[in-house]
Structures are given as C-alpha cells and as structure tokens.
Write a protein that holds these residues in place. Structure first.
Motif, PDB file in Angstrom:
ATOM      1  N   ARG A 105       0.838  -1.197   0.000  1.00 27.14           N
ATOM      2  CA  ARG A 105       0.000   0.000   0.000  1.00 27.14           C
ATOM      3  C   ARG A 105       0.877   1.253   0.000  1.00 27.14           C
ATOM      4  O   ARG A 105       1.889   1.325   0.695  1.00 27.14           O
ATOM      5  CB  ARG A 105      -0.913  -0.001   1.223  1.00 27.14           C
ATOM      6  CG  ARG A 105      -1.848  -1.201   1.271  1.00 27.14           C
ATOM      7  CD  ARG A 105      -2.792  -1.116   2.462  1.00 27.14           C
ATOM      8  NE  ARG A 105      -3.247  -2.446   2.862  1.00 27.14           N
ATOM      9  CZ  ARG A 105      -4.106  -2.670   3.848  1.00 27.14           C
ATOM     10  NH1 ARG A 105      -4.579  -1.663   4.547  1.00 27.14           N
ATOM     11  NH2 ARG A 105      -4.456  -3.897   4.147  1.00 27.14           N
ATOM     12  N   ASP A 106       0.462   2.221  -0.793  1.00 28.06           N
ATOM     13  CA  ASP A 106       1.153   3.512  -0.938  1.00 28.06           C
ATOM     14  C   ASP A 106       2.521   3.387  -1.595  1.00 28.06           C
ATOM     15  O   ASP A 106       3.320   4.323  -1.561  1.00 28.06           O
ATOM     16  CB  ASP A 106       1.296   4.218   0.417  1.00 28.06           C
ATOM     17  CG  ASP A 106      -0.046   4.566   1.050  1.00 28.06           C
ATOM     18  OD1 ASP A 106      -0.997   4.842   0.283  1.00 28.06           O
ATOM     19  OD2 ASP A 106      -0.162   4.549   2.281  1.00 28.06           O
ATOM     20  N   SER A 107       2.798   2.245  -2.234  1.00 31.13           N
ATOM     21  CA  SER A 107       4.083   2.096  -2.915  1.00 31.13           C
ATOM     22  C   SER A 107       4.211   3.014  -4.125  1.00 31.13           C
ATOM     23  O   SER A 107       5.312   3.239  -4.623  1.00 31.13           O
ATOM     24  CB  SER A 107       4.295   0.640  -3.331  1.00 31.13           C
ATOM     25  OG  SER A 107       3.226   0.170  -4.131  1.00 31.13           O
ATOM     26  N   ILE A 138       3.191  -2.318  -7.398  1.00 27.16           N
ATOM     27  CA  ILE A 138       1.913  -2.958  -7.094  1.00 27.16           C
ATOM     28  C   ILE A 138       1.360  -2.356  -5.811  1.00 27.16           C
ATOM     29  O   ILE A 138       1.801  -2.679  -4.702  1.00 27.16           O
ATOM     30  CB  ILE A 138       2.073  -4.478  -6.965  1.00 27.16           C
ATOM     31  CG1 ILE A 138       2.606  -5.056  -8.278  1.00 27.16           C
ATOM     32  CG2 ILE A 138       0.743  -5.129  -6.583  1.00 27.16           C
ATOM     33  CD1 ILE A 138       2.820  -6.548  -8.259  1.00 27.16           C
ATOM     34  N   ASP A 139       0.403  -1.472  -5.986  1.00 30.77           N
ATOM     35  CA  ASP A 139      -0.241  -0.791  -4.868  1.00 30.77           C
ATOM     36  C   ASP A 139      -1.683  -1.277  -4.780  1.00 30.77           C
ATOM     37  O   ASP A 139      -2.533  -0.852  -5.570  1.00 30.77           O
ATOM     38  CB  ASP A 139      -0.199   0.726  -5.087  1.00 30.77           C
ATOM     39  CG  ASP A 139      -0.600   1.516  -3.852  1.00 30.77           C
ATOM     40  OD1 ASP A 139      -1.380   0.978  -3.038  1.00 30.77           O
ATOM     41  OD2 ASP A 139      -0.149   2.659  -3.707  1.00 30.77           O
ATOM     42  N   PRO A 140      -1.984  -2.180  -3.857  1.00 25.89           N
ATOM     43  CA  PRO A 140      -3.337  -2.743  -3.776  1.00 25.89           C
ATOM     44  C   PRO A 140      -4.432  -1.698  -3.590  1.00 25.89           C
ATOM     45  O   PRO A 140      -5.605  -1.971  -3.898  1.00 25.89           O
ATOM     46  CB  PRO A 140      -3.255  -3.673  -2.556  1.00 25.89           C
ATOM     47  CG  PRO A 140      -1.810  -4.031  -2.458  1.00 25.89           C
ATOM     48  CD  PRO A 140      -1.075  -2.795  -2.869  1.00 25.89           C
ATOM     49  N   GLU A 141      -4.088  -0.523  -3.102  1.00 27.03           N
ATOM     50  CA  GLU A 141      -5.089   0.535  -2.934  1.00 27.03           C
ATOM     51  C   GLU A 141      -5.762   0.874  -4.260  1.00 27.03           C
ATOM     52  O   GLU A 141      -6.921   1.280  -4.288  1.00 27.03           O
ATOM     53  CB  GLU A 141      -4.425   1.792  -2.359  1.00 27.03           C
ATOM     54  CG  GLU A 141      -4.012   1.666  -0.907  1.00 27.03           C
ATOM     55  CD  GLU A 141      -5.182   1.682   0.061  1.00 27.03           C
ATOM     56  OE1 GLU A 141      -6.248   2.212  -0.303  1.00 27.03           O
ATOM     57  OE2 GLU A 141      -5.037   1.160   1.176  1.00 27.03           O
ATOM     58  N   ARG A 201      -7.771  -7.889  -1.246  1.00 24.69           N
ATOM     59  CA  ARG A 201      -7.211  -7.181  -2.404  1.00 24.69           C
ATOM     60  C   ARG A 201      -5.703  -7.430  -2.506  1.00 24.69           C
ATOM     61  O   ARG A 201      -5.165  -7.683  -3.587  1.00 24.69           O
ATOM     62  CB  ARG A 201      -7.479  -5.681  -2.290  1.00 24.69           C
ATOM     63  CG  ARG A 201      -8.927  -5.263  -2.445  1.00 24.69           C
ATOM     64  CD  ARG A 201      -9.423  -5.475  -3.853  1.00 24.69           C
ATOM     65  NE  ARG A 201     -10.654  -4.740  -4.119  1.00 24.69           N
ATOM     66  CZ  ARG A 201     -11.367  -4.878  -5.233  1.00 24.69           C
ATOM     67  NH1 ARG A 201     -10.982  -5.717  -6.180  1.00 24.69           N
ATOM     68  NH2 ARG A 201     -12.472  -4.181  -5.417  1.00 24.69           N
ATOM     69  N   GLU A 202      -5.006  -7.343  -1.385  1.00 21.64           N
ATOM     70  CA  GLU A 202      -3.565  -7.595  -1.375  1.00 21.64           C
ATOM     71  C   GLU A 202      -3.254  -9.016  -1.818  1.00 21.64           C
ATOM     72  O   GLU A 202      -2.343  -9.254  -2.622  1.00 21.64           O
ATOM     73  CB  GLU A 202      -2.990  -7.370   0.025  1.00 21.64           C
ATOM     74  CG  GLU A 202      -2.796  -5.923   0.406  1.00 21.64           C
ATOM     75  CD  GLU A 202      -2.158  -5.772   1.774  1.00 21.64           C
ATOM     76  OE1 GLU A 202      -1.577  -4.709   2.037  1.00 21.64           O
ATOM     77  OE2 GLU A 202      -2.234  -6.721   2.581  1.00 21.64           O
ATOM     78  N   GLN A 203      -4.009  -9.970  -1.289  1.00 25.51           N
ATOM     79  CA  GLN A 203      -3.771 -11.362  -1.618  1.00 25.51           C
ATOM     80  C   GLN A 203      -4.055 -11.647  -3.098  1.00 25.51           C
ATOM     81  O   GLN A 203      -3.356 -12.442  -3.741  1.00 25.51           O
ATOM     82  CB  GLN A 203      -4.620 -12.272  -0.730  1.00 25.51           C
ATOM     83  CG  GLN A 203      -4.154 -12.333   0.712  1.00 25.51           C
ATOM     84  CD  GLN A 203      -2.754 -12.921   0.838  1.00 25.51           C
ATOM     85  OE1 GLN A 203      -2.465 -13.992   0.311  1.00 25.51           O
ATOM     86  NE2 GLN A 203      -1.875 -12.213   1.535  1.00 25.51           N
TER      87      GLN A 203
END
Length: 381
Positions: free
Chosen positions: A15-17, A174-177, A239-241
């Motif tokens: 997240r936030d990458s 890869i930013d799941p947000e 979402r991350e998974q």
C-alpha cells in the motif's frame, strides 16, 4: 530433468508504494515520460495520483489516455507516433492488461521498426526497449510481470500475442489501494482470468516443476480470496492477496504458456470485443472438463490444492475442479455467451476460428476438433 525458467521483474509491492515512483524515475534519468491509461483509471482518480507522483520527479509528461479494451494495431501505431515525436524516454503504464500491453507494444516501436504486427510470435523483437514502469490496477492479467502482450489485428480479425523477454516491464509498482475502485463485476472477471492462468499453466504440456509450483500456489491464493474481494471491494487483505496471487501465477504461466481456454477467449475478443477475463471465465469450466481425461492426476492435484475432498476414485476426482469452477463462476455472476451478446449462429464460425489459435499447441489434450470446440461453446452459451 531439464527446463528453462525466465523471471525478470523488479517489484515494489504494498500500500502507498506508488509514492516511490519519483525516485524510480530519477534512477532511470527520465526526462520525458509517457503516461498510458484508460478512461476508467482517469475516472477513478488513479491517473491523477500517478501523474502527481510523476510530477514530483520534475520531468515532462505526455499523456495517452485512449487505451481501449483489447488494444488494436492501429492504437499502437498512433500512440507510438506520439511518443516518438515527443522524444519519450520512459513509459508509465497504469491500469489493467490492456494499458500495460499497449505500453509494451508502443515501447517495441520506440527502438524497433514498425509495423507492430511483424512481432507476433515468440522472440521476434530485435532490439532492447526503453524503461517501462507498470502500475497494475487489476488482479488478473499479470501483464505487469510477463513477457507477453496481446493485441488485435483488425484486418485479419485475430487476437495475437507478442512474446519476448525484452518487453517485460523494467519496474513494477503494485499498490493494492488502486484495486479498491474496481466494480465487483470487473473484480470477478479479472480474478477469474488469473485463475484461468493458474489452471491452464499447471496442465500445459510445457509445464515444469517451477511453473507447477507457481501455478498451484497462485491458484490457492486466488481461489481463497476472489469471493471475498468481489463481496467487499474494501477488504484490503483480500485485495492484497489477489495482487500477490496474480504475480505468483504470472511467473508460472509466462513460462508454461496457456491452452484452449485462451484460444477460445482470443477468438471471442477478436470477433466480438468481449472483455478478456469474462471470455475466459465463461468457457473455463467446460474446457477443464474437456481436458480432464488427458491429465486426471493434475486435475485431482488442483482440486486438492483448493480444499476439495478427493474420493480416491480418479475417474470421479478428475472432474471435481471443473464442477467447482462452474459453481464459482455462477456465484460470481459470470455471464454466459448469450448474455454477452453472442448469437447461436455465431458459434460455428467461432469453433472454426479457434482451431487456428497457436495456444492450442500447449493444451494438454491435443487433436482438438471443430466439433469438440462447438460442444464447449454450446455448453457455455
């Protein structure tokens, strides 16, 4: 035992990458960046966030926001002409597979002569390409880490692929947000696309121990988390998974290739512009049942991997996966072919066209006939 396994991905995950983008651009010495995205990414506010990050790197930007589902040769040539005229030296592709695939194709034409169609096939790109930073907003195609881009040749009315290790994105953020704004229907279709990649690569006749490991691991993660992500788009763990499963699966299928499901989906997209993930999902259960007799042990392996209880009778167990995938597609609201606008009179032509798809060469069950494809299409209708 002898095989090759290619991986060339530099991934920033979390997240936030996206806020690491300015530093990445500076590392490449970027002076003029082309942002490639579609209207959906723009409407979701994602394009604005990425553009703001690019601006922090103090570089000039050129925007190409006319990405379409199933990008065509014409779109590639148009965007490449703009990029060349502007002197673009780095690309940032934001979106699903269409945006990233388009950026890959544009990038080919920055250092290689056109037209793009001549690179359809494996290993035909002659010269190295420019840096490309992929920022996926869906968990489906794995285009961000693969050596593949899929395009439509509107003159020949076919969907073809450029496969070359040179076109793998240089960096992946890869930013799941960014997946939170995906509608449930898109989450379902793209997620089933990823599951299709896992299943088809596991049973591919080019599969190896390394691809098999990635395919099974990815399948388990995707199967466990897709219903959660569809049910609640704000479930960030799911979402991350899904993003993680997509990447793991991508390492598998980019080396093992795919099969009949994709052959049918490519044909549907070429002739009727069906969304790739939806086309895959619609026919997946029926193709897996068709392929079961050629690789029953692998079908049982996958069924067991996702937690299905085996009976010990391989004749029954080889169909457990196809039955579960059919139940899953119905649970997720995947549309039938007729619900997607395909007419029954179109099926004969489609079945004939599928036989010309190169990916059939990797399908575990060989000697596929028009009648067999037609039977699958009728079941999916």
């Amino acid at each position: 035992m002898a095989f090759e396994f290619f991986v060339n991905s530099d991934i920033v995950f979390g997240r936030d990458s996206i806020y690491k983008l300015p530093d990445i651009l500076k590392e490449y010495g970027a002076k003029k960046v082309m942002l490639v995205y579609d209207s959906g990414v723009k409407a979701a506010g994602i394009a604005e966030t990425v553009a703001a990050a690019v601006h922090k790197a103090e570089v000039e930007t050129v925007i190409f926001d006319k990405v379409i589902p199933n990008p065509t040769n014409e779109t590639v040539e148009e965007a490449a002409a703009i990029a060349r005229a502007a002197g673009v030296d780095v690309f940032v592709a934001v979106g699903g597979g269409s945006s990233i695939d388009l950026a890959k194709a544009i990038n080919v034409l920055m250092t290689n002569p056109g037209p793009i169609g001549q690179y359809g096939g494996i290993g035909l790109v002659k010269y190295p390409v420019l840096p490309l930073i992929a920022v996926p907003t869906t968990a489906g195609t794995s285009s961000e880490i693969t050596n593949v881009c899929a395009l439509i040749d509107t003159e020949k009315v076919v969907k073809y692929v450029v496969i070359d290790n040179k076109i793998v994105p240089s960096k992946v953020i890869i930013d799941p947000e960014f997946t939170k704004t995906m509608p449930a229907s898109v989450t379902a279709a793209t997620g089933m696309d990823a599951i299709t990649h896992a299943v088809e690569s596991y049973i591919s006749n080019m599969a190896t121990p390394l691809t098999g490991y990635n395919s099974l691991k990815g399948l388990k993660i995707l199967y466990d988390n897709l219903p959660r992500a569809v049910k609640d788009g704000s479930d960030m763990e799911a979402r991350e998974q899904m993003m993680l499963g997509c990447v793991i699966t991508g390492f598998g299928f980019s080396n093992a290739n795919l099969g009949l499901v994709h052959g049918i989906a490519h044909t549907l997209s070429a002739h009727f512009q069906l969304a790739h993930g939806m086309a895959n999902a619609t026919v997946l259960p029926y193709v897996i049942a068709f392929n079961a007799e050629s690789c029953p042990e692998k079908m049982a392996d996958m069924a067991e991997t996702i937690g299905l209880k085996l009976s010990g009778n391989l004749e029954k167990d080889k169909y457990l996966l196809s039955e579960e995938l059919l139940a899953l597609t119905r649970k997720l609201g995947i549309k039938t072919l007729s619900e997607q606008g395909i007419r029954e009179q179109d099926l004969e032509m489609l079945a004939e066209e599928v036989l010309h798809e190169p990916v059939l060469g990797f399908n575990p069950r060989q000697g596929v006939t028009k009648e067999q494809v037609l039977e699958i299409l009728h079941k999916a209708f």
